[in-house]
Motif scaffolding. Structure first.
Motif, short mmCIF file in Angstrom:
data_model
loop_
_atom_site.label_atom_id
_atom_site.label_comp_id
_atom_site.label_asym_id
_atom_site.label_seq_id
_atom_site.Cartn_x
_atom_site.Cartn_y
_atom_site.Cartn_z
N LYS A 165 31.39 43.53 19.84
CA LYS A 165 30.06 42.96 20.09
C LYS A 165 29.91 41.62 19.38
CE LYS A 165 28.21 46.55 22.32
NZ LYS A 165 27.73 46.46 23.72
N GLU A 168 31.70 38.92 21.32
CA GLU A 168 30.90 38.55 22.50
C GLU A 168 29.73 37.66 22.09
OE1 GLU A 168 29.79 42.30 24.10
OE2 GLU A 168 31.74 42.70 25.05
N PHE A 169 29.09 38.02 20.97
CA PHE A 169 27.95 37.23 20.47
C PHE A 169 28.37 35.81 20.14
CE2 PHE A 169 25.89 35.70 16.54
CZ PHE A 169 24.61 35.46 17.03
N ARG A 351 19.66 36.39 26.26
CA ARG A 351 20.80 37.29 26.02
C ARG A 351 21.32 37.13 24.61
NH1 ARG A 351 25.14 36.02 30.33
NH2 ARG A 351 26.36 37.31 28.89
N LYS A 355 21.62 40.03 21.86
CA LYS A 355 22.90 40.40 21.25
C LYS A 355 22.83 40.25 19.73
CE LYS A 355 26.45 40.12 24.78
NZ LYS A 355 26.84 41.51 24.52
N GLN A 356 22.15 39.20 19.27
CA GLN A 356 22.03 39.01 17.83
C GLN A 356 21.28 40.19 17.20
OE1 GLN A 356 19.78 35.55 16.55
NE2 GLN A 356 21.15 35.30 14.80
N GLU A 358 21.11 43.14 18.45
CA GLU A 358 21.97 44.31 18.60
C GLU A 358 23.02 44.38 17.49
OE1 GLU A 358 24.60 46.40 22.17
OE2 GLU A 358 24.44 44.21 22.07
#
Length: 559
Positions: A165, A168-169, A351, A355-356, A358
């Motif tokens: 993750k 991806e971030f 997004r 994501k941050q 998350e």
């Protein structure tokens, strides 16, 4: 587990073949005899970076070969399958050739692999603990990995998920920052395109317009010349003074009077008749053109101005009107995507924020679990240190409060230690002596060896700086590790050598003017003599022999 090791033309070893066993094997001998050279060879088989300096003087290349029992970890089997390495016989034959030219060839079960992949495989085969690991304990940035390795499989899976993750971030963040960084120049480009679009749009160009305008301009510019030409032509055909049509008409009457006398006369008569009608039609056309012809200077200015506009647009946007119109379509498409791009950026920013949030939540969960892992690790290390005669030690996994997301979360940890009652905890790097580092490293390895499932562990003089009862405690710890893993231990401590299941003596000699290393497995009686030498040095007495026997007997009794 390492079963066999073959070395040829490596450093001061011309040729050597060793067989190893389960349990603990001690490698002893005088300083400089070549004990560490054997460990270097094992390190190269596990993927360490090599050098042509390792090749024995006078040889073209060196050969290293190890026969290993296939590790039981499923991840190791998956790696071998990924690399296309056969492993049906449950053994791995690792070979490494190094030449003086610097070329290195690595093979696993006969298949050539890169050094990187050999290193990936080697992680499952052998774990070499030595001075480098002492140095790692003095590097706080390495402490977090040690804490994480004490975690459960569930925690390690969560850490792996977080790292995916996080990657991806970071990729998304890079994409958004790139768009934002280019936003000003992008806005400037949009302004320019909008101006160009409006300029072309206002011109209202038509595909064949330029050719028609040029033709019209040429007519308007040559009005007098055209008028004179038409008038003269008409006068020559139809004026009273010189009427060409009347002459042709008279000639036609004369020919028609004789055309019946000869076929050729008849043909000439027909041709003159056709010419007469054509000239008559031409005279009529000339008259009509003269009647309608007039000079429109205002229109001429309009045409010239329009052609100049087209010339300017061609200079900017294309070599022809079709090229200009094609460019107009292109920039119109780009401008139509502007709103879409702005919407896309907004979507990317949403997004990114999601994501941050998350990964922050995942990092918080890792932090909470690391606190629990650290508490368990502190308790386990204190227990091990107590058994290594550091019962007054206090050990703490110190968490720094700084919260910056990294690949491992936001945690930064550092080992703190005090060995004296009443003294405050301080960073390990500032307070630990060499002997204390050896014991801390051994405590960590005792804790981790079974959980990590290493089949072969090498201790390269990790007992440096200790003696007496501490040396005996270290010996017992290493022997304890050997109950779950094969242990090869280079040592100068007789207490450590005595608890080994097997003992190899390493020596060097000069043969035909060349230094050579020799390795031999010691018998029971030879072990007594070697341990006595380790106890007393060069002179072996009856007392040291007796002491050596006592050490060996005590070690066997503990088993």
């Amino acid at each position: 587990m390492l079963l066999e090791l073959t070395i040829e033309n490596f450093a001061i070893i011309p040729s050597l073949h060793l067989s190893f066993h389960e349990g603990m094997t001690a490698l002893t001998g005088e300083t400089g005899a070549g004990k560490s050279i054997i460990i270097d060879a094992m390190g190269l088989l596990a993927g360490s970076r090599g050098s042509s300096d390792y090749i024995r003087q006078g040889a073209d290349k060196c050969l290293l070969e190890g026969l290993f029992e296939l590790p039981k970890q499923s991840s190791c089997v998956q790696l071998l399958d990924e690399l296309g390495i056969e492993h049906e016989e449950d053994v791995l034959i690792v070979q490494r050739d190094m030449s003086v030219s610097g070329k290195s060839v690595c093979r696993v079960n006969g298949r050539i692999v890169t050094l990187t992949n050999l290193r990936r495989i080697g992680m499952y085969l052998v774990d070499i603990q030595g001075q480098n690991e002492h140095q790692e304990l003095l590097q706080p940035e390495r402490h977090l990995a040690l804490v994480d390795s004490f975690g459960s499989e569930s925690f390690k899976q969560q850490l792996a998920d977080y790292q995916i993750k996080y990657s991806e971030f970071r990729q998304l963040e890079k994409q958004v920052h790139s768009i934002q960084a280019n936003e000003q120049s992008y806005v400037q480009r949009i302004d320019m395109l909008q101006f160009q679009q409006e300029e072309i749009q206002q011109a209202e160009l038509q595909p064949n317009e330029e050719e028609q305008l040029i033709e019209e301009r040429d007519k308007l510019s040559n009005f007098q010349k055209i008028l004179d030409g038409l008038t003269q032509s008409y006068q020559l055909l139809s004026s009273e003074e010189s009427n060409s049509l009347d002459g042709v008409s008279m000639a036609l009457n004369e020919l028609q009077g004789i055309s019946h006398l000869d076929a050729e006369y008849e043909q000439i008569s027909e041709n003159v008749q056709s010419a007469y009608y054509l000239l008559q039609e031409a005279a009529s056309d000339l008259s009509r053109q003269i009647d309608h012809l007039e000079l429109d200077e205002e229109r001429l200015e309009e045409v010239v101005s329009r052609l100049e506009t087209i010339r300017q647009l061609k200079r900017k946007y294309g070599e022809s009107i079709p090229a200009i119109l094609a460019y107009y379509e292109e920039i119109s498409r780009e401008l139509s995507e502007v709103n879409m791009s702005e919407e896309q950026l907004e979507e990317l920013e949403k997004r990114l924020a999601f994501k941050q949030q998350e990964i922050w939540q995942l990092a918080e969960r890792l932090h909470v679990q690391r606190k629990n892992i650290a508490a368990g690790l502190e308790k386990a290390i204190l227990q091990e240190l107590s058994e290594l005669y550091m019962e007054n030690a206090q050990f703490d996994v110190h968490f720094h409060s700084e919260k910056n997301l990294r690949e491992t979360g936001f945690d930064q940890v550092e080992f703190y230690l005090t060995t004296n009652p009443g003294e405050p905890l301080k960073p390990l790097v500032r307070v630990a002596s060499g002997g204390e580092l050896s014991r801390i490293l051994l405590a960590l390895k005792t804790i981790f060896s079974k959980a990590q499932g290493m089949t072969s562990i090498v201790f390269d003089e990790v007992d440096t700086g200790v003696s007496g009862r501490v040396a005996q405690a270290i010996a017992e710890k290493i022997a304890k590790i050997a109950t779950d893993s094969q242990v090869l231990c280079i040592t100068h401590l007789p207490q450590v050598a005595a608890v080994a299941d097997y003992q190899y003596f390493i020596s060097k000699s000069v043969k035909e003017g060349r230094t050579e290393t020799k390795v031999e497995q010691l018998t029971s009686d030879e072990r007594v003599n070697e341990i006595a030498r380790m106890l007393s040095g060069a002179e072996i007495t009856d007392l040291t022999l007796e002491h050596a026997r006592e050490l060996l007997t005590a070690a066997q009794a503990r088993e």
